[in-house]
Design a protein around this motif. Structure first.
Motif, PDB file in Angstrom:
ATOM      1  N   GLU A 316       0.626  -1.294   0.024  1.00  0.00           N
ATOM      2  CA  GLU A 316       0.138   0.095  -0.095  1.00  0.00           C
ATOM      3  C   GLU A 316       0.890   1.277   0.091  1.00  0.00           C
ATOM      4  O   GLU A 316       0.715   1.986  -0.619  1.00  0.00           O
ATOM      5  CB  GLU A 316      -0.964   0.026   0.978  1.00  0.00           C
ATOM      6  CG  GLU A 316      -2.018   0.976   1.036  1.00  0.00           C
ATOM      7  CD  GLU A 316      -3.137   0.694   2.234  1.00  0.00           C
ATOM      8  OE1 GLU A 316      -3.993   1.710   2.323  1.00  0.00           O
ATOM      9  OE2 GLU A 316      -3.656  -0.331   2.377  1.00  0.00           O
ATOM     10  N   VAL A 319       2.165   1.736  -3.518  1.00  0.00           N
ATOM     11  CA  VAL A 319       1.141   2.196  -4.424  1.00  0.00           C
ATOM     12  C   VAL A 319       0.463   3.441  -4.099  1.00  0.00           C
ATOM     13  O   VAL A 319       0.149   4.364  -5.199  1.00  0.00           O
ATOM     14  CB  VAL A 319      -0.078   1.226  -4.511  1.00  0.00           C
ATOM     15  CG1 VAL A 319      -1.044   1.359  -5.307  1.00  0.00           C
ATOM     16  CG2 VAL A 319       0.598  -0.215  -5.191  1.00  0.00           C
ATOM     17  N   SER A 320       0.337   3.831  -2.902  1.00  0.00           N
ATOM     18  CA  SER A 320      -0.671   5.139  -2.625  1.00  0.00           C
ATOM     19  C   SER A 320       0.207   6.326  -1.876  1.00  0.00           C
ATOM     20  O   SER A 320      -0.523   7.357  -2.048  1.00  0.00           O
ATOM     21  CB  SER A 320      -1.681   4.637  -1.580  1.00  0.00           C
ATOM     22  OG  SER A 320      -1.160   4.257  -0.393  1.00  0.00           O
ATOM     23  N   TYR A 331      -6.038   6.568  -5.627  1.00  0.00           N
ATOM     24  CA  TYR A 331      -5.505   5.854  -6.630  1.00  0.00           C
ATOM     25  C   TYR A 331      -4.087   5.987  -6.840  1.00  0.00           C
ATOM     26  O   TYR A 331      -3.473   6.847  -6.411  1.00  0.00           O
ATOM     27  CB  TYR A 331      -6.211   5.812  -7.991  1.00  0.00           C
ATOM     28  CG  TYR A 331      -7.870   5.916  -7.607  1.00  0.00           C
ATOM     29  CD1 TYR A 331      -8.494   4.634  -7.597  1.00  0.00           C
ATOM     30  CD2 TYR A 331      -8.531   7.065  -7.428  1.00  0.00           C
ATOM     31  CE1 TYR A 331      -9.895   4.746  -7.249  1.00  0.00           C
ATOM     32  CE2 TYR A 331      -9.868   6.993  -7.391  1.00  0.00           C
ATOM     33  CZ  TYR A 331     -10.620   5.883  -7.179  1.00  0.00           C
ATOM     34  OH  TYR A 331     -12.003   5.836  -6.987  1.00  0.00           O
ATOM     35  N   PRO A 332      -3.424   5.066  -7.774  1.00  0.00           N
ATOM     36  CA  PRO A 332      -1.804   5.151  -7.684  1.00  0.00           C
ATOM     37  C   PRO A 332      -1.799   6.566  -8.629  1.00  0.00           C
ATOM     38  O   PRO A 332      -0.497   7.200  -7.951  1.00  0.00           O
ATOM     39  CB  PRO A 332      -1.495   3.981  -8.461  1.00  0.00           C
ATOM     40  CG  PRO A 332      -2.529   2.875  -8.418  1.00  0.00           C
ATOM     41  CD  PRO A 332      -3.879   3.658  -7.888  1.00  0.00           C
ATOM     42  N   SER A 365       2.329   4.783  -9.845  1.00  0.00           N
ATOM     43  CA  SER A 365       2.190   5.331  -8.543  1.00  0.00           C
ATOM     44  C   SER A 365       3.375   6.283  -8.472  1.00  0.00           C
ATOM     45  O   SER A 365       4.162   6.585  -9.380  1.00  0.00           O
ATOM     46  CB  SER A 365       2.646   4.248  -7.471  1.00  0.00           C
ATOM     47  OG  SER A 365       3.909   3.724  -7.536  1.00  0.00           O
ATOM     48  N   THR A 372      -0.725  -1.745 -10.703  1.00  0.00           N
ATOM     49  CA  THR A 372      -1.277  -1.975  -9.430  1.00  0.00           C
ATOM     50  C   THR A 372      -2.816  -1.910  -9.113  1.00  0.00           C
ATOM     51  O   THR A 372      -3.319  -2.712  -8.262  1.00  0.00           O
ATOM     52  CB  THR A 372      -0.564  -1.063  -8.230  1.00  0.00           C
ATOM     53  OG1 THR A 372      -1.079   0.309  -8.570  1.00  0.00           O
ATOM     54  CG2 THR A 372       0.975  -1.165  -8.430  1.00  0.00           C
ATOM     55  N   MET A 373      -3.212  -1.310  -9.985  1.00  0.00           N
ATOM     56  CA  MET A 373      -4.680  -1.277  -9.797  1.00  0.00           C
ATOM     57  C   MET A 373      -5.615  -1.820 -11.111  1.00  0.00           C
ATOM     58  O   MET A 373      -5.166  -1.671 -12.434  1.00  0.00           O
ATOM     59  CB  MET A 373      -5.181   0.300  -9.933  1.00  0.00           C
ATOM     60  CG  MET A 373      -6.627   0.811  -9.472  1.00  0.00           C
ATOM     61  SD  MET A 373      -6.842   0.647  -7.653  1.00  0.00           S
ATOM     62  CE  MET A 373      -5.219   0.374  -6.768  1.00  0.00           C
ATOM     63  N   LYS A 411      -4.853  -7.227  -2.797  1.00  0.00           N
ATOM     64  CA  LYS A 411      -4.863  -5.590  -3.230  1.00  0.00           C
ATOM     65  C   LYS A 411      -4.880  -5.718  -4.600  1.00  0.00           C
ATOM     66  O   LYS A 411      -4.318  -6.239  -5.700  1.00  0.00           O
ATOM     67  CB  LYS A 411      -3.640  -5.042  -2.609  1.00  0.00           C
ATOM     68  CG  LYS A 411      -3.536  -5.186  -1.241  1.00  0.00           C
ATOM     69  CD  LYS A 411      -4.427  -4.451  -0.326  1.00  0.00           C
ATOM     70  CE  LYS A 411      -4.253  -2.839  -0.342  1.00  0.00           C
ATOM     71  NZ  LYS A 411      -4.966  -2.106   0.695  1.00  0.00           N
ATOM     72  N   GLY A 412      -5.509  -4.330  -5.124  1.00  0.00           N
ATOM     73  CA  GLY A 412      -5.422  -3.824  -6.394  1.00  0.00           C
ATOM     74  C   GLY A 412      -6.724  -4.172  -7.356  1.00  0.00           C
ATOM     75  O   GLY A 412      -6.941  -3.294  -8.361  1.00  0.00           O
ATOM     76  N   ARG A 423      -9.866   0.819  -5.104  1.00  0.00           N
ATOM     77  CA  ARG A 423      -8.960   2.061  -4.638  1.00  0.00           C
ATOM     78  C   ARG A 423      -7.746   1.534  -3.872  1.00  0.00           C
ATOM     79  O   ARG A 423      -7.794   0.093  -3.780  1.00  0.00           O
ATOM     80  CB  ARG A 423      -9.859   2.981  -3.486  1.00  0.00           C
ATOM     81  CG  ARG A 423     -10.380   2.102  -2.577  1.00  0.00           C
ATOM     82  CD  ARG A 423     -11.435   3.207  -1.668  1.00  0.00           C
ATOM     83  NE  ARG A 423     -12.197   2.156  -0.986  1.00  0.00           N
ATOM     84  CZ  ARG A 423     -13.326   1.717  -1.381  1.00  0.00           C
ATOM     85  NH1 ARG A 423     -14.042   2.157  -2.456  1.00  0.00           N
ATOM     86  NH2 ARG A 423     -14.186   0.881  -0.400  1.00  0.00           N
ATOM     87  N   SER A 424      -6.792   2.165  -3.669  1.00  0.00           N
ATOM     88  CA  SER A 424      -5.519   1.831  -2.968  1.00  0.00           C
ATOM     89  C   SER A 424      -5.440   1.064  -1.669  1.00  0.00           C
ATOM     90  O   SER A 424      -4.704  -0.005  -1.408  1.00  0.00           O
ATOM     91  CB  SER A 424      -4.506   2.787  -3.038  1.00  0.00           C
ATOM     92  OG  SER A 424      -4.062   3.254  -4.268  1.00  0.00           O
TER      93      SER A 424
END
Length: 447
Positions: A316, A319-320, A331-332, A365, A372-373, A411-412, A423-424
């Motif tokens: 996280e 990514v965030s 989001y990234p 990111s 990542t998303m 995640k992701g 969302r992250s």
């Protein structure tokens, strides 16, 4: 997605989301025959028709009975469509598709009538929760349809799964091809024209970041946002690709206990699998993320390459967190939700399959991580648990009952995840043996 609209128009935002999510749900059932509607391809999965009725039931329960204090509209459906009403094996005895459509439409009409007079501020989180709930069940529906399709095609999807994440309302949430527009089991893709360059790792410097989410959209397990300190670590810039995972397979990774944990090796001996569930031998998919792997398979590959899976906090932060601005991004790429026009990630079934891991450079990111998303969920090394001062919402059974040290965090999101559940800070969780979800992974390493 809703949170970015004007706060002075919360009701309009909710109405907009309700009208946007429902056609996407119903599209999954276009031209569906009754056999598919009632089919249970695996004993751990409810038929897709049950999920459609459950969406209506849950919306009625919380928005009409709980929020509006109205009597149950369809009491005959309470036991059938409640998450804890019937064993999954008994959920095949369903009303027909037309009757459930009528159920959905009747409930929705009453919901929109209630929304005109509802105190939206008092129950805003509940309305947003229900929109996400429907979005999440769309993923389950898509995944079960893929199991049905593969079963009809003679595949082994229904035998190759491990355990199943969660109970009650938590069924495996994943997605692939849909019956009304099926993809081949090993679809074609453009030939890769460049040499592989996806082994790069990025250093994440030591320091604090803010994990979690306190926004009105956040689910109970994302709350409260809190500061976390992490030592310096490294994380893959891209998810592990099919080409990289093929090296593990060709080196005998599934036959060598050296790379597997004791629990993972026991799982492997029971399941007798030799490749990911959704594996495709076509080299045209070399630069797409590998997916359909259990946590045990992801862990074994990480051991094979001398790395490990990232913790949820490490994932996280990478990514965030925007270190320059010293703030968390939703989001990234920032705080604007993904859309078809923004082209920041592969989600919402816009493409209908995975894409290459470098296909969305604008979705990076702040630290430079790709992909990542969306595309595929990513396993982490963390057990699913509540953050300090966790409070369950809207009921204990949504998250808290799974704080059992038996579920790993993912995640992701995937290529079929709806924007409302993307969302992250979003947390997914499943048993480490589950491989049916659209799950891949990336690796990490300590300094």
């Amino acid at each position: 997605m809703i949170s970015k609209l004007s706060k002075s128009s919360v009701k309009e935002a909710i109405i907009y989301a309700l009208y946007e999510v429902r056609p996407k749900t119903l599209k999954l059932f276009e031209d569906m025959d009754e056999a598919t509607f009632r089919s249970q391809p695996h004993p751990d999965f409810s038929p897709v028709g049950w999920h459609l009725g459950h969406i209506a039931y849950t919306e009625s329960l919380w928005l009409l009975e709980y929020s509006a204090s109205l009597p149950c509209l369809f009491p005959q459906y309470r036991k059938l469509f409640a998450a804890d009403g019937l064993p999954k094996s008994e959920r095949v005895q369903l009303p027909n598709l037309g009757e459930i459509h009528d159920y959905l439409n009747t409930v929705r009409e009453k919901v929109l009538e209630h929304l005109k007079v509802a105190d939206i501020e008092q129950h805003e989180s509940l309305w947003r929760f229900l929109i996400q709930h429907e979005s999440q069940h769309c993923e389950i529906i898509s995944f079960v349809l893929e199991l049905v399709r593969r079963q009809k095609a003679g595949g082994r999807s229904q035998q190759e799964d491990g355990g199943i994440g969660g109970g009650g309302d938590r069924e495996i949430k994943s997605n692939l091809c849909i019956v009304f527009s099926p993809l081949p089991l090993c679809p074609s893709a453009p030939l890769p024209l460049r040499p592989p360059t996806f082994t790069e790792m990025i250093q994440i410097p030591a320091g604090e970041f803010k994990q979690g989410n306190d926004s009105i959209d956040a689910l109970d397990n994302e709350r409260p946002a809190h500061k976390v300190y992490l030592d310096t670590y490294w994380i893959d810039r891209y998810p592990v690709t099919c080409e990289q995972y093929r090296q593990f397979m060709e080196a005998g990774g599934y036959q060598n206990p050296r790379w597997w944990s004791e629990a993972g090796w026991q799982w492997l001996q029971t399941e007798q699998v030799t490749k990911p569930l959704y594996w495709c031998d076509a080299r045209t998919y070399d630069y797409h993320p590998v997916y359909g792997v259990s946590w045990y398979e992801a862990e074994a590959y990480a051991q094979f390459v001398g790395k490990r899976l990232p913790t949820e906090a490490e994932w996280e932060k990478a990514v965030s967190w925007d270190a320059k601005a010293k703030r968390r991004r939703t989001y990234p790429w920032g705080d604007e939700p993904p859309t078809a026009q923004s082209q920041n990630c592969n989600c919402d079934r816009l493409i209908g399959k995975t894409t290459a891991v470098d296909a969305y450079p604008t979705g990076q990111s702040a630290y430079g991580l790709y992909d990542t998303m969306g595309n595929v969920w990513e396993w982490t090394g963390s057990w699913f648990d509540g953050y300090k001062d966790f409070q369950s919402y809207p009921y204990r059974g949504y998250s808290q009952v799974y704080f059992d040290h038996k579920h790993r965090v993912l995640k992701g999101g995937s290529w079929a995840t709806r924007p409302w559940a993307l969302r992250s800070s979003f947390r997914n969780w499943y048993y480490p043996s589950v491989r049916q979800i659209f799950a891949g992974f990336r690796c990490a390493a300590s300094e």
